[in-house]
Design a protein around this motif. Structure first.
Motif, PDB file in Angstrom:
ATOM      1  N   ALA A 219       0.830  -1.203   0.000  1.00 33.95           N
ATOM      2  CA  ALA A 219       0.000   0.000   0.000  1.00 33.95           C
ATOM      3  C   ALA A 219       0.862   1.250   0.000  1.00 33.95           C
ATOM      4  N   MET A 220       1.908   1.247   0.817  1.00 34.64           N
ATOM      5  CA  MET A 220       2.803   2.404   0.851  1.00 34.64           C
ATOM      6  C   MET A 220       3.511   2.573  -0.491  1.00 34.64           C
ATOM      7  N   ALA A 221       4.008   1.469  -1.033  1.00 34.14           N
ATOM      8  CA  ALA A 221       4.708   1.540  -2.319  1.00 34.14           C
ATOM      9  C   ALA A 221       3.782   2.035  -3.411  1.00 34.14           C
ATOM     10  N   ARG A 222       2.541   1.574  -3.365  1.00 32.80           N
ATOM     11  CA  ARG A 222       1.570   1.992  -4.377  1.00 32.80           C
ATOM     12  C   ARG A 222       1.297   3.496  -4.278  1.00 32.80           C
ATOM     13  N   ALA A 223       1.136   3.985  -3.049  1.00 30.35           N
ATOM     14  CA  ALA A 223       0.869   5.408  -2.855  1.00 30.35           C
ATOM     15  C   ALA A 223       2.074   6.258  -3.248  1.00 30.35           C
ATOM     16  N   MET A 224       3.256   5.811  -2.900  1.00 31.49           N
ATOM     17  CA  MET A 224       4.461   6.578  -3.220  1.00 31.49           C
ATOM     18  C   MET A 224       4.706   6.594  -4.726  1.00 31.49           C
ATOM     19  N   ARG A 233       0.743  17.735  -9.971  1.00 34.86           N
ATOM     20  CA  ARG A 233      -0.618  18.075  -9.546  1.00 34.86           C
ATOM     21  C   ARG A 233      -0.667  18.220  -8.029  1.00 34.86           C
ATOM     22  N   PRO A 234      -1.705  18.897  -7.491  1.00 36.88           N
ATOM     23  CA  PRO A 234      -1.835  18.975  -6.026  1.00 36.88           C
ATOM     24  C   PRO A 234      -2.000  17.576  -5.440  1.00 36.88           C
ATOM     25  N   ILE A 235      -1.302  17.310  -4.345  1.00 32.30           N
ATOM     26  CA  ILE A 235      -1.370  16.001  -3.692  1.00 32.30           C
ATOM     27  C   ILE A 235      -1.692  16.226  -2.219  1.00 32.30           C
ATOM     28  N   ALA A 236      -2.786  15.662  -1.769  1.00 31.92           N
ATOM     29  CA  ALA A 236      -3.187  15.734  -0.371  1.00 31.92           C
ATOM     30  C   ALA A 236      -3.039  14.356   0.271  1.00 31.92           C
ATOM     31  N   VAL A 267       6.465  14.245   0.217  1.00 31.39           N
ATOM     32  CA  VAL A 267       6.102  14.758  -1.102  1.00 31.39           C
ATOM     33  C   VAL A 267       6.927  16.007  -1.423  1.00 31.39           C
ATOM     34  N   ILE A 268       7.080  16.902  -0.455  1.00 28.98           N
ATOM     35  CA  ILE A 268       7.883  18.108  -0.678  1.00 28.98           C
ATOM     36  C   ILE A 268       9.316  17.736  -1.030  1.00 28.98           C
ATOM     37  N   ALA A 269       9.884  16.763  -0.298  1.00 25.99           N
ATOM     38  CA  ALA A 269      11.260  16.334  -0.574  1.00 25.99           C
ATOM     39  C   ALA A 269      11.384  15.757  -1.984  1.00 25.99           C
TER      40      ALA A 269
END
Length: 325
Positions: A219-224, A233-236, A267-269
């Motif tokens: 799940a983490m890998a998929r989201a990353m 694009r904006p990412i929340a 995300v910022i990094a």
């Protein structure tokens, strides 16, 4: 700390000892022992010091001999103490030399368990300090007046600096170069070493923990992976949690456990990292590059870039591409 005398190089002394591991000493030599005339700044004068001038055994099956004793260490401008066996006592001679150096105004630096030597000399009393996460509790137990922070890569208290495990020592050593010579020189040295000039996060991402379930990893890998494909694009957090098929609260908890940082900081990094190649290889305006990697305004891009890289996008471009930004 500025160079102490414009007419001589900054004197760095690193401690060598019997039974030492070579990696941390090698990092110090690589940073401060190699001449770098191409940088056009006064470089360092490195001395390897030890309590004895007899051969020292080094982990890996070889020996080395230091050319200088503790008197040279006590007279240096910066003293660096690599990690040592935390079970071994710190000798009275070393404690005296460390105290003498600090009393002269010397900048004191430890890597990994080298913090135990600084603590034994009383140089960490009342200060925030760090060491390898495996030894943090022991350092706190032995020296209760030290405010041990086991989560960071290094701590800069001005005249006394401490770092976490061996590789975090490299982060601190580059920080010393940045402090002495500015971000441009530090970034160039980091580039030569093929390491980042500044790492986000802290030790939390390296601390041993229970292995997460495979589905959490996926799940983490998929989201990353989704975030990397959609940086523009904006990412929340809600977007990332939806891709991971988790609640926001659960996603934030699992994400921090795996990465040591929050989803939005990560995300910022990634956005800053994605901007580097564009700054190096294109002539696109800084404003366009910031927008291309997802920053909502040039001001936001410059703010996060400077906070992460310790320099501006334009200065980074000038350093690594030869262009003005």
């Amino acid at each position: 700390m500025p160079l102490p005398d414009p007419y001589r190089p900054h004197r760095v002394a690193v401690l060598a000892f019997d039974g030492m591991a070579p990696f941390e000493l090698g990092c110090v030599v690589e940073l401060f022992g190699l001449p770098r005339p191409e940088l056009d700044v006064p470089w360092y004068d490195l001395k390897v010091c030890a309590e004895t001038l007899e051969p020292l055994r080094v982990v890996g099956g070889f020996t080395m001999r230091a050319e200088h004793g503790l008197d040279v260490l006590a007279g240096a401008d910066t003293v660096i103490v690599p990690g040592a066996d935390v079970r071994a006592p710190v000798s009275g001679e070393l404690v005296a030399a460390l105290r003498q150096a600090h009393a002269r105004g010397t900048r004191m630096v430890s890597i990994c368990s080298g913090a135990f030597a600084l603590a034994a000399a009383g140089l960490l009393d009342g200060r925030v300090a760090t060491t390898h996460w495996r030894y943090a509790d022991l350092l706190q137990e032995r020296h209760p007046t030290v405010r041990v922070n086991p989560s960071v890569l290094y701590v800069d208290e001005g005249d006394v600096m401490t770092s976490a495990g061996s590789a975090a020592g490299l982060d601190l050593l580059i920080h010393l170069v940045r402090t002495d010579h500015g971000p441009g020189v530090a970034n160039t040295v980091a580039r030569r070493l093929v390491v980042p000039p500044h790492r986000e996060g802290g030790q939390a991402q390296f601390i041993e923990a229970a292995v997460t379930a495979v589905e959490d990893d996926d799940a983490m890998a998929r989201a990353m992976s989704w975030a990397m494909d959609n940086l523009a694009r904006p990412i929340a957090v809600a977007d990332l949690a939806r891709v991971a098929n988790m609640s926001q609260r659960s996603f934030i908890r699992h994400f921090k456990r795996q990465t040591g940082t929050s989803p939005l900081r990560w995300v910022i990094a990634q956005r800053v990292a994605a901007s580097l190649a564009m700054l190096e290889s294109t002539a696109a305006p800084v404003e366009e590059i910031g927008a291309a990697v997802g920053f909502e305004s040039p001001v936001t891009f410059r703010h996060h870039f400077s906070k992460t890289m310790r320099t501006s996008p334009s200065a980074y471009r000038k350093t690594f591409s030869g262009r003005a930004g």
